[in-house]
Design a protein around this motif. Sequence first.
Motif, PDB file in Angstrom:
ATOM      1  N   GLU A   1       0.812  -1.207   0.000  1.00 38.79           N
ATOM      2  CA  GLU A   1       0.000   0.000   0.000  1.00 38.79           C
ATOM      3  C   GLU A   1       0.849   1.262   0.000  1.00 38.79           C
ATOM      4  O   GLU A   1       0.372   2.331   0.394  1.00 38.79           O
ATOM      5  CB  GLU A   1      -0.932   0.007   1.225  1.00 38.79           C
ATOM      6  CG  GLU A   1      -1.958  -1.095   1.218  1.00 38.79           C
ATOM      7  CD  GLU A   1      -2.931  -0.986   0.054  1.00 38.79           C
ATOM      8  OE1 GLU A   1      -3.396   0.126  -0.233  1.00 38.79           O
ATOM      9  OE2 GLU A   1      -3.196  -2.016  -0.591  1.00 38.79           O
TER      10      GLU A   1
ATOM     11  N   LEU B   1      -6.428   0.975  -3.464  1.00 38.39           N
ATOM     12  CA  LEU B   1      -6.976   2.090  -4.227  1.00 38.39           C
ATOM     13  C   LEU B   1      -7.159   1.720  -5.687  1.00 38.39           C
ATOM     14  O   LEU B   1      -8.171   2.090  -6.307  1.00 38.39           O
ATOM     15  CB  LEU B   1      -6.057   3.309  -4.102  1.00 38.39           C
ATOM     16  CG  LEU B   1      -6.507   4.561  -4.834  1.00 38.39           C
ATOM     17  CD1 LEU B   1      -7.910   4.973  -4.397  1.00 38.39           C
ATOM     18  CD2 LEU B   1      -5.530   5.696  -4.599  1.00 38.39           C
TER      19      LEU B   1
ATOM     20  N   ILE C   1      -8.247   6.432   0.901  1.00 35.36           N
ATOM     21  CA  ILE C   1      -8.884   5.703  -0.189  1.00 35.36           C
ATOM     22  C   ILE C   1     -10.305   6.228  -0.419  1.00 35.36           C
ATOM     23  O   ILE C   1     -10.727   6.424  -1.564  1.00 35.36           O
ATOM     24  CB  ILE C   1      -8.894   4.194   0.112  1.00 35.36           C
ATOM     25  CG1 ILE C   1      -7.463   3.639   0.097  1.00 35.36           C
ATOM     26  CG2 ILE C   1      -9.749   3.440  -0.892  1.00 35.36           C
ATOM     27  CD1 ILE C   1      -7.356   2.190   0.512  1.00 35.36           C
TER      28      ILE C   1
END
Length: 258
Positions: free
Chosen positions: A41, A78, A195
């Motif tokens: 991430e 995302l 996000i």
Amino acid sequence: MSQPLYLQLSEQLGYLTWPLFICAFLSLMIILERLALMLYELPKRDAWLTQLRQQARSATPEQRQELMAKISQGRSMLAKGTALLLSHGEQSRAMREEIVSLWLVKQKSKLLSGLKILQIIGIITPLLGLLGTVLGLIEMFNQLGLSDGPVTPSQLASGLGLAMNTTAAGLIIAVPAITMAHLFTLWAERRCNKIAHALNLLNLWLEGFDQALSIGSDSAAQLCSKAATCKEATCQSQTASIDKTQTATDAQVVGQPS
């Protein structure tokens, strides 16, 4: 000849060797798994969003297809959320928001997965250390009860050693477990918020809202420039309206009979 590590730990921790070892092993595995998730991430994996903010000003079918192709191989949350949003681009805005909301709930549970166990381990291990302290003191008093002579340091060493070693081992496991659990929780909540913010902007972009992706990313100078531009446009609009009103009034005055 030195003894194996397990035998050394067994002598120092007694009956609590296996419970403390299991807690330490679980804590280490959860921390490593969370660190690996953080690597997936990293913000650099979502560089496509920065490029999109610089290039795209409104959603077109060509831009949607290009974005789908760009993020099709993305592994970050995302990228997956954007792919989900684009795949439902034909739905209404409210429906897309509902779909993304349900998806975000599931992703948040994934980001928080295992952290409750880490917190429980951080609570249990000091109690195991305290239990080891009590067992060590009981053993020490048993040794003293079996002795008829004066008390010697060797009689106190085994019991006090077990008491101190288990307490130290419990704290050594608990402190990193509790600390990392809180840090990972803060990171998960922050990541979910980022996000959600990005997907909301993308949803506005799909709706055709110009400058949607630049919301929240403008610098102070850009904001001042936009504010000045808007103020100037407002003043010009008001001036034009006044001029039109004055022209209409003059026309009425000229048209009246003297």
